[in-house]
Write a protein that holds these residues in place. Sequence first.
Motif, PDB file in Angstrom:
ATOM      1  N   ASP A   1       0.918  -1.325  -0.154  1.00  0.00           N
ATOM      2  CA  ASP A   1       0.007   0.019  -0.002  1.00  0.00           C
ATOM      3  C   ASP A   1       0.874   1.273   0.033  1.00  0.00           C
ATOM      4  O   ASP A   1       0.677   2.035  -0.675  1.00  0.00           O
ATOM      5  CB  ASP A   1      -1.050   0.080   1.281  1.00  0.00           C
ATOM      6  CG  ASP A   1      -2.241  -0.745   0.953  1.00  0.00           C
ATOM      7  OD1 ASP A   1      -2.311  -1.436  -0.205  1.00  0.00           O
ATOM      8  OD2 ASP A   1      -2.876  -1.307   1.789  1.00  0.00           O
ATOM      9  N   LEU A   2       1.969   1.148   0.834  1.00  0.00           N
ATOM     10  CA  LEU A   2       2.840   2.508   0.879  1.00  0.00           C
ATOM     11  C   LEU A   2       3.660   2.469  -0.613  1.00  0.00           C
ATOM     12  O   LEU A   2       3.750   3.857  -1.087  1.00  0.00           O
ATOM     13  CB  LEU A   2       3.829   2.302   2.051  1.00  0.00           C
ATOM     14  CG  LEU A   2       3.170   2.395   3.433  1.00  0.00           C
ATOM     15  CD1 LEU A   2       4.290   1.987   4.772  1.00  0.00           C
ATOM     16  CD2 LEU A   2       2.767   4.027   3.676  1.00  0.00           C
ATOM     17  N   ARG A   3       3.973   1.286  -1.186  1.00  0.00           N
ATOM     18  CA  ARG A   3       4.727   1.482  -2.418  1.00  0.00           C
ATOM     19  C   ARG A   3       3.784   2.329  -3.444  1.00  0.00           C
ATOM     20  O   ARG A   3       4.241   2.899  -4.152  1.00  0.00           O
ATOM     21  CB  ARG A   3       4.998   0.304  -2.671  1.00  0.00           C
ATOM     22  CG  ARG A   3       5.754  -0.010  -4.109  1.00  0.00           C
ATOM     23  CD  ARG A   3       7.004   0.783  -4.282  1.00  0.00           C
ATOM     24  NE  ARG A   3       7.721   0.585  -5.633  1.00  0.00           N
ATOM     25  CZ  ARG A   3       8.618   1.066  -5.986  1.00  0.00           C
ATOM     26  NH1 ARG A   3       9.018   2.366  -5.298  1.00  0.00           N
ATOM     27  NH2 ARG A   3       9.053   1.055  -7.317  1.00  0.00           N
ATOM     28  N   ARG A   4       2.560   1.694  -3.284  1.00  0.00           N
ATOM     29  CA  ARG A   4       1.789   2.172  -4.302  1.00  0.00           C
ATOM     30  C   ARG A   4       1.298   3.913  -4.090  1.00  0.00           C
ATOM     31  O   ARG A   4       1.447   4.544  -5.058  1.00  0.00           O
ATOM     32  CB  ARG A   4       0.293   1.581  -4.202  1.00  0.00           C
ATOM     33  CG  ARG A   4      -0.722   1.923  -5.292  1.00  0.00           C
ATOM     34  CD  ARG A   4      -2.019   0.930  -5.270  1.00  0.00           C
ATOM     35  NE  ARG A   4      -1.835  -0.270  -4.686  1.00  0.00           N
ATOM     36  CZ  ARG A   4      -2.108  -0.621  -3.643  1.00  0.00           C
ATOM     37  NH1 ARG A   4      -2.757  -0.026  -2.830  1.00  0.00           N
ATOM     38  NH2 ARG A   4      -2.048  -2.006  -3.432  1.00  0.00           N
ATOM     39  N   GLN A   5       1.273   4.277  -2.883  1.00  0.00           N
ATOM     40  CA  GLN A   5       1.119   5.969  -2.641  1.00  0.00           C
ATOM     41  C   GLN A   5       2.356   6.343  -3.212  1.00  0.00           C
ATOM     42  O   GLN A   5       1.960   7.558  -3.807  1.00  0.00           O
ATOM     43  CB  GLN A   5       1.039   5.784  -1.217  1.00  0.00           C
ATOM     44  CG  GLN A   5      -0.518   5.466  -0.798  1.00  0.00           C
ATOM     45  CD  GLN A   5      -0.836   5.392   0.754  1.00  0.00           C
ATOM     46  OE1 GLN A   5       0.169   6.309   1.388  1.00  0.00           O
ATOM     47  NE2 GLN A   5      -1.611   4.761   1.273  1.00  0.00           N
ATOM     48  N   ALA A   6       3.467   6.170  -3.017  1.00  0.00           N
ATOM     49  CA  ALA A   6       4.713   6.439  -3.651  1.00  0.00           C
ATOM     50  C   ALA A   6       4.454   6.451  -5.015  1.00  0.00           C
ATOM     51  O   ALA A   6       5.222   7.663  -5.619  1.00  0.00           O
ATOM     52  CB  ALA A   6       6.024   5.666  -3.056  1.00  0.00           C
ATOM     53  N   LEU A   7       4.219   5.609  -5.842  1.00  0.00           N
ATOM     54  CA  LEU A   7       4.071   5.648  -7.041  1.00  0.00           C
ATOM     55  C   LEU A   7       3.121   6.632  -7.573  1.00  0.00           C
ATOM     56  O   LEU A   7       3.402   7.346  -8.735  1.00  0.00           O
ATOM     57  CB  LEU A   7       3.910   4.219  -7.701  1.00  0.00           C
ATOM     58  CG  LEU A   7       4.923   2.964  -7.409  1.00  0.00           C
ATOM     59  CD1 LEU A   7       4.251   1.722  -7.832  1.00  0.00           C
ATOM     60  CD2 LEU A   7       6.021   3.339  -8.083  1.00  0.00           C
TER      61      LEU A   7
END
Length: 208
Positions: free
Chosen positions: A132-138
């Motif tokens: 989820d955090l990775r997606r937000q960063a992307l």
Amino acid sequence: MAITLYAARGGGSAIVEALLTLTGQEYRVEYFSWEDLPNEELLAVNPLGEIPALRLDNGDLLTETAAITLWLGDRFPASKLVPPADDPVRVQFLRRLVWLVAAVYPTFTYGDHPERFVPDKTDAVQLRETTDLRRQALWRQLEKETGGPWICGGRRTALDIFIAVMSCWRPRRQWFAAECPQLFAIAQRVDQLDTLKKVWSRNRLPQT
């Protein structure tokens, strides 16, 4: 033989359903329940057991959202969903199309069902949180790169349909409104396309 889209409401198949609608191509949709996936019928169409899958009017099967998008662009150039080979925007379009399916999509693949990939419950929770955090960063990365009313600047392309649908998934539209206002604005512009009203209704989109 009519084109058949194998789909699940609100999922990635909604992108293809919208793109098919924008081309004016006649098609039929066979919806699967999320609770029944993967099942034998879908596995016979796509060995990965994933949607979307497309049975073409000649009987051929086509899977993978990016591949379907490019096929639609080739078959229906007048739709302007995909910039042609000699268009200066083509490179930007291709890079972002593959980025969406190769970088963003996998965060759902692993995050939606972490128990399929890690047996320990604690690890599964952590995998969900990290993806989820990775997606937000992307998404924040794409927000910084977006400078026009649409993803590719001054013209609407298939990528904007991706944004409209994918922004309905975690972390959902409210997060986009606060953290990625340009992407949120693109999604809202797509929401208002009269041609797609029935598609959004069938797929119960958008969602906050």
